[in-house]
Motif scaffolding. Sequence first.
Motif, mmCIF file in Angstrom:
data_model
loop_
_atom_site.group_PDB
_atom_site.id
_atom_site.type_symbol
_atom_site.label_atom_id
_atom_site.label_comp_id
_atom_site.label_asym_id
_atom_site.label_seq_id
_atom_site.Cartn_x
_atom_site.Cartn_y
_atom_site.Cartn_z
ATOM 1 N N VAL A 183 34.549 -23.871 83.908
ATOM 2 C CA VAL A 183 34.401 -23.457 85.301
ATOM 3 C C VAL A 183 35.402 -22.342 85.553
ATOM 4 C CG1 VAL A 183 34.413 -24.225 87.705
ATOM 5 C CG2 VAL A 183 33.882 -25.856 85.885
ATOM 6 N N TYR A 184 34.915 -21.198 86.017
ATOM 7 C CA TYR A 184 35.835 -20.090 86.294
ATOM 8 C C TYR A 184 36.623 -20.377 87.560
ATOM 9 C CZ TYR A 184 33.913 -17.058 82.688
ATOM 10 O OH TYR A 184 33.563 -16.509 81.497
ATOM 11 N N PRO A 185 37.784 -19.732 87.690
ATOM 12 C CA PRO A 185 38.594 -19.941 88.902
ATOM 13 C C PRO A 185 37.796 -19.662 90.180
ATOM 14 C CG PRO A 185 39.793 -18.630 87.299
ATOM 15 C CD PRO A 185 38.434 -18.832 86.737
ATOM 16 N N THR A 186 36.777 -18.801 90.059
ATOM 17 C CA THR A 186 35.971 -18.504 91.235
ATOM 18 C C THR A 186 35.069 -19.669 91.612
ATOM 19 O OG1 THR A 186 34.338 -17.565 89.742
ATOM 20 C CG2 THR A 186 35.845 -16.032 90.805
ATOM 21 N N GLY A 187 35.052 -20.720 90.754
ATOM 22 C CA GLY A 187 34.202 -21.861 91.054
ATOM 23 C C GLY A 187 32.848 -21.789 90.381
ATOM 24 N N VAL A 188 32.591 -20.678 89.670
ATOM 25 C CA VAL A 188 31.316 -20.550 88.976
ATOM 26 C C VAL A 188 31.338 -21.419 87.721
ATOM 27 C CG1 VAL A 188 29.760 -18.970 87.785
ATOM 28 C CG2 VAL A 188 31.055 -18.188 89.770
ATOM 29 N N ILE A 189 30.351 -22.283 87.602
ATOM 30 C CA ILE A 189 30.231 -23.070 86.379
ATOM 31 C C ILE A 189 29.449 -22.227 85.380
ATOM 32 C CG2 ILE A 189 29.383 -25.215 85.366
ATOM 33 C CD1 ILE A 189 29.511 -26.434 88.155
ATOM 34 N N ALA A 190 30.057 -21.916 84.253
ATOM 35 C CA ALA A 190 29.403 -21.015 83.310
ATOM 36 C C ALA A 190 28.889 -21.753 82.074
ATOM 37 C CB ALA A 190 30.359 -19.905 82.899
ATOM 38 N N ASN A 191 29.539 -22.825 81.703
ATOM 39 C CA ASN A 191 29.068 -23.668 80.598
ATOM 40 C C ASN A 191 29.124 -25.121 81.044
ATOM 41 O OD1 ASN A 191 30.393 -21.932 77.632
ATOM 42 N ND2 ASN A 191 28.628 -21.554 78.922
ATOM 43 N N GLY A 248 19.526 -16.126 75.334
ATOM 44 C CA GLY A 248 19.523 -16.652 76.695
ATOM 45 C C GLY A 248 19.502 -15.492 77.647
ATOM 46 N N GLU A 249 19.035 -15.744 78.843
ATOM 47 C CA GLU A 249 18.992 -14.678 79.827
ATOM 48 C C GLU A 249 20.420 -14.315 80.242
ATOM 49 O OE1 GLU A 249 15.617 -14.408 82.664
ATOM 50 O OE2 GLU A 249 15.801 -16.563 82.528
ATOM 51 N N ASN A 250 20.558 -13.192 80.928
ATOM 52 C CA ASN A 250 21.874 -12.838 81.450
ATOM 53 C C ASN A 250 22.348 -13.926 82.393
ATOM 54 O OD1 ASN A 250 22.511 -10.493 80.174
ATOM 55 N ND2 ASN A 250 21.430 -9.213 81.651
ATOM 56 N N GLY A 251 23.607 -14.263 82.262
ATOM 57 C CA GLY A 251 24.152 -15.291 83.140
ATOM 58 C C GLY A 251 23.953 -16.695 82.610
ATOM 59 N N ALA A 252 23.331 -16.821 81.437
ATOM 60 C CA ALA A 252 23.089 -18.158 80.888
ATOM 61 C C ALA A 252 24.386 -18.799 80.405
ATOM 62 C CB ALA A 252 22.077 -18.076 79.751
ATOM 63 N N GLY A 253 25.390 -17.970 80.133
ATOM 64 C CA GLY A 253 26.684 -18.503 79.714
ATOM 65 C C GLY A 253 27.038 -18.202 78.269
ATOM 66 N N LYS A 254 26.349 -17.271 77.657
ATOM 67 C CA LYS A 254 26.587 -16.962 76.240
ATOM 68 C C LYS A 254 27.961 -16.343 76.022
ATOM 69 C CE LYS A 254 23.161 -14.089 76.254
ATOM 70 N NZ LYS A 254 22.540 -14.038 77.568
ATOM 71 N N SER A 255 28.262 -15.306 76.799
ATOM 72 C CA SER A 255 29.555 -14.644 76.608
ATOM 73 C C SER A 255 30.690 -15.607 76.900
ATOM 74 C CB SER A 255 29.676 -13.437 77.527
ATOM 75 O OG SER A 255 28.603 -12.578 77.335
ATOM 76 N N THR A 256 30.513 -16.417 77.901
ATOM 77 C CA THR A 256 31.544 -17.398 78.236
ATOM 78 C C THR A 256 31.817 -18.294 77.039
ATOM 79 O OG1 THR A 256 30.868 -17.373 80.545
ATOM 80 C CG2 THR A 256 32.125 -19.283 79.795
ATOM 81 N N LEU A 257 30.763 -18.773 76.406
ATOM 82 C CA LEU A 257 30.928 -19.644 75.248
ATOM 83 C C LEU A 257 31.676 -18.914 74.128
ATOM 84 C CD1 LEU A 257 30.360 -22.331 73.869
ATOM 85 C CD2 LEU A 257 28.150 -21.428 73.141
HETATM 86 N N1 ADP Z 1 35.444 -13.749 84.426
HETATM 87 C C1 ADP Z 1 34.531 -14.393 85.167
HETATM 88 N N2 ADP Z 1 34.875 -14.905 86.363
HETATM 89 C C2 ADP Z 1 33.971 -15.562 87.119
HETATM 90 N N3 ADP Z 1 32.701 -15.784 86.761
HETATM 91 C C3 ADP Z 1 32.296 -15.299 85.582
HETATM 92 C C4 ADP Z 1 33.180 -14.576 84.728
HETATM 93 N N4 ADP Z 1 32.501 -14.209 83.624
HETATM 94 C C5 ADP Z 1 31.238 -14.695 83.769
HETATM 95 N N5 ADP Z 1 31.105 -15.348 84.952
HETATM 96 C C6 ADP Z 1 29.907 -16.018 85.452
HETATM 97 O O1 ADP Z 1 29.559 -17.027 84.545
HETATM 98 C C7 ADP Z 1 28.166 -17.106 84.368
HETATM 99 C C8 ADP Z 1 27.810 -16.968 82.899
HETATM 100 O O2 ADP Z 1 28.100 -15.634 82.506
HETATM 101 P P1 ADP Z 1 28.104 -15.139 80.999
HETATM 102 O O3 ADP Z 1 28.803 -16.110 80.158
HETATM 103 O O4 ADP Z 1 28.581 -13.750 81.020
HETATM 104 O O5 ADP Z 1 26.544 -15.165 80.643
HETATM 105 P P2 ADP Z 1 25.749 -14.330 79.546
HETATM 106 O O6 ADP Z 1 26.695 -13.870 78.532
HETATM 107 O O7 ADP Z 1 24.772 -15.334 79.015
HETATM 108 O O8 ADP Z 1 25.049 -13.242 80.270
HETATM 109 C C9 ADP Z 1 27.567 -16.033 85.248
HETATM 110 O O9 ADP Z 1 27.143 -16.645 86.450
HETATM 111 C C10 ADP Z 1 28.715 -15.099 85.487
HETATM 112 O O10 ADP Z 1 28.587 -14.462 86.744
#
Ligand code: ADP
Lengths: 330, 515
Positions: B13-21, B38-47
Amino acid sequence: MNPLLSSIFSTGFAFAILRVMTPLLFPALGVAVSDLAGSVNIALEGIMLMAAFFGVIVSAFTGSLFLALIAGLAAGILMGALLGYFHLKMKADIILGAIALNMFAAGMTIFLLFLFTGDKGSTSSLQSLVFPSIEIPLLKSIPILGEIFSGHNILTYVALLFVPLFYVLMFKTPLGLRIRAVGQNPDAAESVGINVDKIKLYALMLSGLFGALGGLYLSMGYVSWFSRDMTAGRGFIAIAAATLGGNMPIGILLASLLFGFVNSIAIYIASLNVPSELIQMIPYLVTIIALAIFAIRAQRVKIKVGGEIHEHFDTGDAAIPVADPGKGDS
Amino acid sequence: MENILQVKNITMVYPTGVIANKDVSMDVKRNSIHAIVGENGAGKSTLMNVIFGKIHPQDGDVFYKGEKVNFRNPNYAIKAGIGMVHQHLMLAPDLTVAENMILGIEPKKGKIFLDTVNALETTDAVSKKYGMDVPVNKKIKDLPIGVRQRVEILKALFRNAELLILDEPTSVLTPQETEVLFETLFKLKENGKTILFISHKLSEVKKLADSVTVMRDTRVITTKDAAELTEEAIAHLMVGRDINSGRIAEPENPGKVRLSVNNLSYIDYENVQILKDINFDVRAGEILGIAGVEGNGQSELVNILTGLMRPTDGAVSVDGKNIIGMTPRQIRELRISHIPEDRMENGVADIASLEENFIVDRYYKSEFSKKGRLNWKYIKDYSVDLIKRFNILTQSSKTPTGALSGGNIQKVVVARELSSDPELIIAAQPTRGVDIGSEELIHDLLKKARDEGKAIFLISADLDEIIKLSTRIIVIYDGHITKHFTDCRDIRGMDLGPYMLGVKKEEGASGKIHS
Ligand SMILES: Nc1ncnc2c1ncn2[C@@H]1O[C@H](COP(=O)(O)OP(=O)(O)O)[C@@H](O)[C@H]1O
């Protein structure tokens, strides 16, 4: 020949150019170091002023040239570090930080000047030491060359020596490589484990060191006293010199020589019957003209690049067959 | 085969409250090529960032070579043998290839000097070892993207990476460069390396990967052998519904010529002829696609059509009116819109809000401003409406545009350009680097615009896209048109290839309508 021309073509004039160039070359190298690290340092004016002041004061009160040198360098390096602290640690805008430091230096030196001498104008009441001038043994006896290149203040030679030294430092040492990498792409530097802030701080401190030498030369070589605002914009002209020189040592040397040349002319014209304000304007005017020419040239290059915003791929690559876009038939 | 990497029940969960994984688990086999789609925003980069130690999850574990790891920062991951190739390459442009290679671990000579000879030799050695050619002494900025990426991969290998993570490596590459990259990755696998790559181009995944992990909406949907899945099946898993990838229906009846380009030539500052005698028409109600390897003059052509550059010679008219010499605003006033090829460079201002980006080309119109003051209330409603209609994922209309994912930023550009009620749309790389869902949406929007009678000029490096959308296709090579396909119903990439490479060419080809 007319008197002005004949003096310009004299060896004394060439000697003067080197003399006048020295307090530009040092800070210009300082500007370049921090520029290469990606931090625009416009605080050289303040750095030089502080070094010039502390050099004179320490030399007058201790009688030691060595201690004066140390004090001047320390003042400059400290100013650089302070700018780094504002910018890197406190996250202040580096331009604003530098402006603050410049104003601080101007005010502080006058204040301390008054404190130490009771005079707000200069240290003429104090007996300051100067860095020695040296005759270069063999060179000295060569007719024209000797008259131009021998007998300068030791710091002038140091400045010239710093040109190749700068090159070695920036291009032949790991620190230089890191400084340039940080300036070009801090993320890239960070991704290989380089501490970006630390490198930027080092660069600013180096910048302070270079600037300090320029300041010391000014008050303890060029003249033998400190007077208020004696840097007279050299710290800013240095920015122009570094820019014109493309932040490369030879370029900076040439740019500094150009400004030195112009300054010397101004000094020589002053002996003619021309309003002095007009003459004093010349170096600054030339700076503006030089920068304008430089900017126009840079703009041209940019437009050219702009025309090909998009990577032009080596057509040699086209020899590789197109990826079979098999999806087309689905 | 043993697993080199395992992630178990990661929740981030990012500090902004967004659950990414959310409760993400995945196994990566040693010495395999593993794709994450996965589509954009699916959480790949986060992982990936969790694995690399860049961010730290609230819950879950990462096991590397069987051991539980918790990398404090990426440097620890690098030391352990994980290398990451970012989408935005981490290279210093003015340094040479060799200097970039040894940055941070510089070989020294006599304690203080850089050992440049050693740097060149080691770079050369690594490049030979993996059969990846790079010009060791050239500056990065003088190299094409594909080569730069190779340098980045070598950099990781030089630091003894065993597991290489590549974040959408092909999104910036031409088809040729992509081929070369694939060969490289296969070679690395032969060398015993493990490759983990993010992609959303399914044809690539099929071609390259041994296993595929599909992510959707913060979760892992499945991990399977690539051989078990068809492209359609992967697409279905990714978006949770069927995707239409066939060619769109032919237009009813194209109307009159809207855009007419005649004998257009462009010679640049270095006296290189970029465009030579280009001729074509675009009619109302059709999509004219221009195919070509990038860098063959397409960008300059677009710049000329949109008023950003002046041609050396030739005429461009819209509805019979000459537009050369007009400013971009004057051209836009003729109801011509432009989806630029580089959204970050020319599409949006990244620190400006969505609202601001939506109105940049129309702020001066009476709805948006009166007496020199912007009507923010109206702008907000207007923006919220666009966000809904174009399905843009954002927290609010005041969010800085740069905070959105690439696909959503592209949708911002498309929304602005299509909502100005244009008659002619110049669409350059309209779906570059966006996920399948957004791509489909943008394609649908373009088709809809076409069916409403708009004229569309499509520039794309993606042949599939050209073939899917175009009513007619012209091919450009080295600044001139080498072929005009008037009937594209059964056309395939292979038919275009030889013309794109200049192997075949039709004398005097033009995209003019003769009727
Ligand atoms: N540094 C960040 N701070 C807050 N939210 C983030 C950050 N990076 C990604 N997110 C959010 O996390 C979710 C997953 O993003 P991301 O992992 O980039 O997906 P993908 O790589 O699959 O496109 C998205 O909703 C994105 O907006």
